[in-house]
Design a protein around this motif. Sequence first.
Motif, PDB file in Angstrom:
ATOM      1  N   UNK A  94       0.825  -1.206   0.000  1.00 58.04           N
ATOM      2  CA  UNK A  94       0.000   0.000   0.000  1.00 58.04           C
ATOM      3  C   UNK A  94       0.861   1.258   0.000  1.00 58.04           C
ATOM      4  N   UNK A  95       2.077   1.142   0.540  1.00 59.37           N
ATOM      5  CA  UNK A  95       2.962   2.311   0.580  1.00 59.37           C
ATOM      6  C   UNK A  95       3.360   2.745  -0.827  1.00 59.37           C
ATOM      7  N   UNK A  96       3.191   1.865  -1.809  1.00 58.12           N
ATOM      8  CA  UNK A  96       3.554   2.210  -3.185  1.00 58.12           C
ATOM      9  C   UNK A  96       2.347   2.745  -3.970  1.00 58.12           C
ATOM     10  N   UNK A  97       1.185   2.881  -3.313  1.00 60.88           N
ATOM     11  CA  UNK A  97      -0.055   3.263  -4.018  1.00 60.88           C
ATOM     12  C   UNK A  97      -0.578   4.617  -3.561  1.00 60.88           C
ATOM     13  N   UNK A  98      -1.442   5.202  -4.408  1.00 59.84           N
ATOM     14  CA  UNK A  98      -2.182   6.387  -3.991  1.00 59.84           C
ATOM     15  C   UNK A  98      -3.659   6.062  -3.776  1.00 59.84           C
ATOM     16  N   UNK A  99      -4.064   4.897  -4.249  1.00 63.60           N
ATOM     17  CA  UNK A  99      -5.476   4.544  -4.098  1.00 63.60           C
ATOM     18  C   UNK A  99      -5.668   3.051  -4.001  1.00 63.60           C
ATOM     19  N   UNK A 100      -6.881   2.653  -3.594  1.00 66.76           N
ATOM     20  CA  UNK A 100      -7.167   1.219  -3.461  1.00 66.76           C
ATOM     21  C   UNK A 100      -8.620   0.953  -3.803  1.00 66.76           C
ATOM     22  N   UNK A 101      -8.843  -0.154  -4.530  1.00 69.95           N
ATOM     23  CA  UNK A 101     -10.207  -0.630  -4.724  1.00 69.95           C
ATOM     24  C   UNK A 101     -10.508  -1.507  -3.521  1.00 69.95           C
ATOM     25  N   UNK A 102     -11.511  -1.132  -2.753  1.00 64.93           N
ATOM     26  CA  UNK A 102     -11.886  -1.955  -1.596  1.00 64.93           C
ATOM     27  C   UNK A 102     -13.047  -2.827  -2.052  1.00 64.93           C
ATOM     28  N   UNK A 103     -12.719  -4.075  -2.299  1.00 69.51           N
ATOM     29  CA  UNK A 103     -13.681  -4.986  -2.914  1.00 69.51           C
ATOM     30  C   UNK A 103     -14.462  -5.717  -1.835  1.00 69.51           C
ATOM     31  N   UNK A 104     -15.795  -5.702  -1.972  1.00 71.75           N
ATOM     32  CA  UNK A 104     -16.636  -6.357  -0.967  1.00 71.75           C
ATOM     33  C   UNK A 104     -17.669  -7.232  -1.664  1.00 71.75           C
ATOM     34  N   UNK A 105     -17.708  -8.466  -1.264  1.00 67.88           N
ATOM     35  CA  UNK A 105     -18.675  -9.424  -1.808  1.00 67.88           C
ATOM     36  C   UNK A 105     -20.076  -8.954  -1.407  1.00 67.88           C
ATOM     37  N   UNK A 106     -20.930  -8.707  -2.402  1.00 67.56           N
ATOM     38  CA  UNK A 106     -22.262  -8.152  -2.112  1.00 67.56           C
ATOM     39  C   UNK A 106     -23.201  -9.175  -1.469  1.00 67.56           C
ATOM     40  N   UNK A 107     -22.750 -10.428  -1.374  1.00 68.18           N
ATOM     41  CA  UNK A 107     -23.587 -11.399  -0.661  1.00 68.18           C
ATOM     42  C   UNK A 107     -23.097 -11.559   0.783  1.00 68.18           C
ATOM     43  N   UNK A 108     -21.855 -11.183   1.041  1.00 69.35           N
ATOM     44  CA  UNK A 108     -21.258 -11.390   2.365  1.00 69.35           C
ATOM     45  C   UNK A 108     -21.153 -10.111   3.189  1.00 69.35           C
ATOM     46  N   UNK A 109     -20.943  -9.019   2.511  1.00 72.85           N
ATOM     47  CA  UNK A 109     -20.792  -7.753   3.217  1.00 72.85           C
ATOM     48  C   UNK A 109     -19.419  -7.568   3.819  1.00 72.85           C
ATOM     49  N   UNK A 110     -19.349  -6.589   4.697  1.00 71.90           N
ATOM     50  CA  UNK A 110     -18.082  -6.249   5.335  1.00 71.90           C
ATOM     51  C   UNK A 110     -17.632  -7.406   6.229  1.00 71.90           C
ATOM     52  N   UNK A 111     -16.387  -7.858   6.045  1.00 75.15           N
ATOM     53  CA  UNK A 111     -15.839  -8.948   6.860  1.00 75.15           C
ATOM     54  C   UNK A 111     -14.585  -8.467   7.591  1.00 75.15           C
ATOM     55  N   UNK A 112     -14.064  -9.320   8.455  1.00 71.70           N
ATOM     56  CA  UNK A 112     -12.959  -8.884   9.327  1.00 71.70           C
ATOM     57  C   UNK A 112     -11.783  -8.292   8.552  1.00 71.70           C
ATOM     58  N   UNK A 113     -11.365  -8.954   7.454  1.00 69.29           N
ATOM     59  CA  UNK A 113     -10.230  -8.402   6.716  1.00 69.29           C
ATOM     60  C   UNK A 113     -10.596  -7.174   5.884  1.00 69.29           C
ATOM     61  N   UNK A 114     -11.888  -7.048   5.550  1.00 69.95           N
ATOM     62  CA  UNK A 114     -12.310  -5.827   4.862  1.00 69.95           C
ATOM     63  C   UNK A 114     -11.944  -4.653   5.770  1.00 69.95           C
ATOM     64  N   UNK A 115     -12.214  -4.840   7.044  1.00 71.38           N
ATOM     65  CA  UNK A 115     -11.940  -3.771   7.999  1.00 71.38           C
ATOM     66  C   UNK A 115     -10.441  -3.575   8.180  1.00 71.38           C
ATOM     67  N   UNK A 116      -9.697  -4.671   8.392  1.00 70.51           N
ATOM     68  CA  UNK A 116      -8.275  -4.466   8.669  1.00 70.51           C
ATOM     69  C   UNK A 116      -7.543  -3.863   7.472  1.00 70.51           C
ATOM     70  N   UNK A 117      -7.803  -4.360   6.256  1.00 70.25           N
ATOM     71  CA  UNK A 117      -7.089  -3.778   5.115  1.00 70.25           C
ATOM     72  C   UNK A 117      -7.623  -2.390   4.777  1.00 70.25           C
ATOM     73  N   UNK A 118      -8.938  -2.197   4.960  1.00 69.55           N
ATOM     74  CA  UNK A 118      -9.535  -0.881   4.715  1.00 69.55           C
ATOM     75  C   UNK A 118      -8.925   0.166   5.643  1.00 69.55           C
ATOM     76  N   UNK A 119      -8.740  -0.212   6.913  1.00 67.36           N
ATOM     77  CA  UNK A 119      -8.165   0.725   7.882  1.00 67.36           C
ATOM     78  C   UNK A 119      -6.702   1.024   7.544  1.00 67.36           C
ATOM     79  N   UNK A 120      -5.974  -0.007   7.094  1.00 70.63           N
ATOM     80  CA  UNK A 120      -4.578   0.223   6.680  1.00 70.63           C
ATOM     81  C   UNK A 120      -4.526   1.257   5.558  1.00 70.63           C
ATOM     82  N   UNK A 121      -5.454   1.128   4.604  1.00 67.49           N
ATOM     83  CA  UNK A 121      -5.477   2.047   3.466  1.00 67.49           C
ATOM     84  C   UNK A 121      -5.842   3.453   3.926  1.00 67.49           C
TER      85      UNK A 121
END
Length: 607
Positions: A94-121
Amino acid sequence: YGVDLIRNFSIIAHIDHGKSTLADRLLERTGTVEKISGSSSQMLDKLKVERERGITVKAQTVSMLHEHNNKTFLLNLIDTPGHVDFAWEVSRSLAACQGALLLIDATQGVQAQTISVGMLALEKNLTIIPVLNKIDLPAADPDRMAAQIESTFGIGRDEILTASAKTGAGVDEILRAIVDRIPPPSGDPEAELKALLFDSSYDRYRGVISLLSVQSGRIRKGDKILLHHTQKKYDAVDVGVLHPEETPTEMLQAGQVGYLACNMKNSSEAQIGDTIFRVGESNRGPLDGFQPTKAMVFAGIFPIDSNDFPKLEESIKRLTLTDRSVTIQRESSTALGQGCRLGFLGTLHMDVFRQRLEDEYDQQILITNPTVPFKIVYKNGKETIISNPNDFPDPQDFGIGKVQEVHEPMVKATIILPNTYLGGMINLCSNHRAEALDHVYLDTTGDEPRVLMTARLPLAEIVTDFFDKLKKTTSGFASFDYEDVGYQPSDMVKISFLLNGRPIDSLAIIVHRSNSVRVGRIWAKKLREVVPKQLFEVAIQAAVGRTILARETISAMRKDVTAGLYGGHYERKMKVLEKQKAGKKLMKRIGNIDLPQEAFYDILRSN
Ligand code: GTP
């Protein structure tokens, strides 16, 4: 390339939300690769284990050209591993990026790693483009999931895209959003060279190939460069972009991401997070964030046949060339002979490594019970970290002895689960020395509200069976992630297992005192299953120092009983034995007891 035409981004997601599939679609849509057929051909997942397990282990990077408004943009997709064990690599990528696509399965919703990687970004101030994926599925519920994204990350619904990485629906909108919303990299191509080394791989002929993100200046073929951490100098033999194969270019300049070959022979010289300078420039102000990887799970690895040790060690060394996050030390055991003690980022990392070792090098191996690193604090103020239960102090070293106390590593766990399972989960936490910290509702719109729960617990509990039990308790509906929160004093003890009074060193384990009797009994029973009858009675004991926690007895064999038969799966054992016809040589002697090596194989594979 003008910097304003460059976009550096990652796709971040909880495991299985479709990251690799979307990457494939982006590569196709931009004409970087021909149409990819079948689900097994995901471009970014190179390693066999990755394909088998469907997880991304090693970050890969690829450059794409994309036409937009009559301009050709250079899009650098920096892949990130999707598992908690590899959070460090995610952070580097992520340190090499300016942006991120935060991909979320529309049948599952926000999951634990969605939060951890989203927060890192978010911490890295990246532009986040949320994408609800899998909208082709009937169970997709984009409205509800959009509400979850809004409440978790504070991102407005109008910013959320919907897509199907499978059918390709919405992929053009994603490309447009990458160009429109993600800022181009900043950085002055005229300034002195400063590049972040964020990944590396090993090529048999050219040595270490580093991936870098140029933050300022330019790097050209032929340049003399300097690595900050090691202060070693190299010649840039080849630089270029990954399109998706290595494609040499004249230079890489501020804002670009690409590869570098510089005749580096030893992968340990390419430290992730290091800064590359040019020889002769001021070389001041290394980029922040260099941090050595921290092994959190250790295990001894031994060959089944001790004669195979040199071959095993060689295999391990070769594998660690492509995975430098594994630490290696030699270890010798009276029961298992010569082996290596390896340190891993987590249990999944350990499993993946073991599988690669078995797949790629055709090795039969024994792996001891994993242990976390414990900190031993002495009365004189000194501290040591131990990664082997055999280094644990004896009971007499405590109290009036020289040891003050033992500390164990703690983690903060994030668990997302349907409300129905909350009670069971709180129960599970209290059985695993976990302290529930908090729980909040992610949404209340669906018929089954989702809860985000946080808890503080010892890493050792996760390494044993917390994760499996969590899956069972919640029928597989919970997702889980954790982060390291440092050490805490804890009443740990070492359980030794004895055969007629002689310890089997490779089986010793460190557990919390409150669990010692239970664990001691379980393992003494397991040992009883695998230790063959002898001509005399054998006592199996589990002990903490001189205190016996459990005892099992194997009666003496009657003379006419066929020797060497004991419980366990006959076929599996034969398979092991087939490889080594000279089964006799594989007997290990503990005191006066002959123990076949497969007994260890059985007991260590039984958990
Ligand atoms: P890691 O690389 O392990 O992090 O997983 P991932 O996020 O890359 O997931 P991957 O792309 O491997 O997709 C997981 C599963 O979901 C695969 O079986 C895909 O075929 C499937 N999948 C991905 N995107 C879609 C989609 O839009 N619709 C449907 N129906 N299935 C999808």
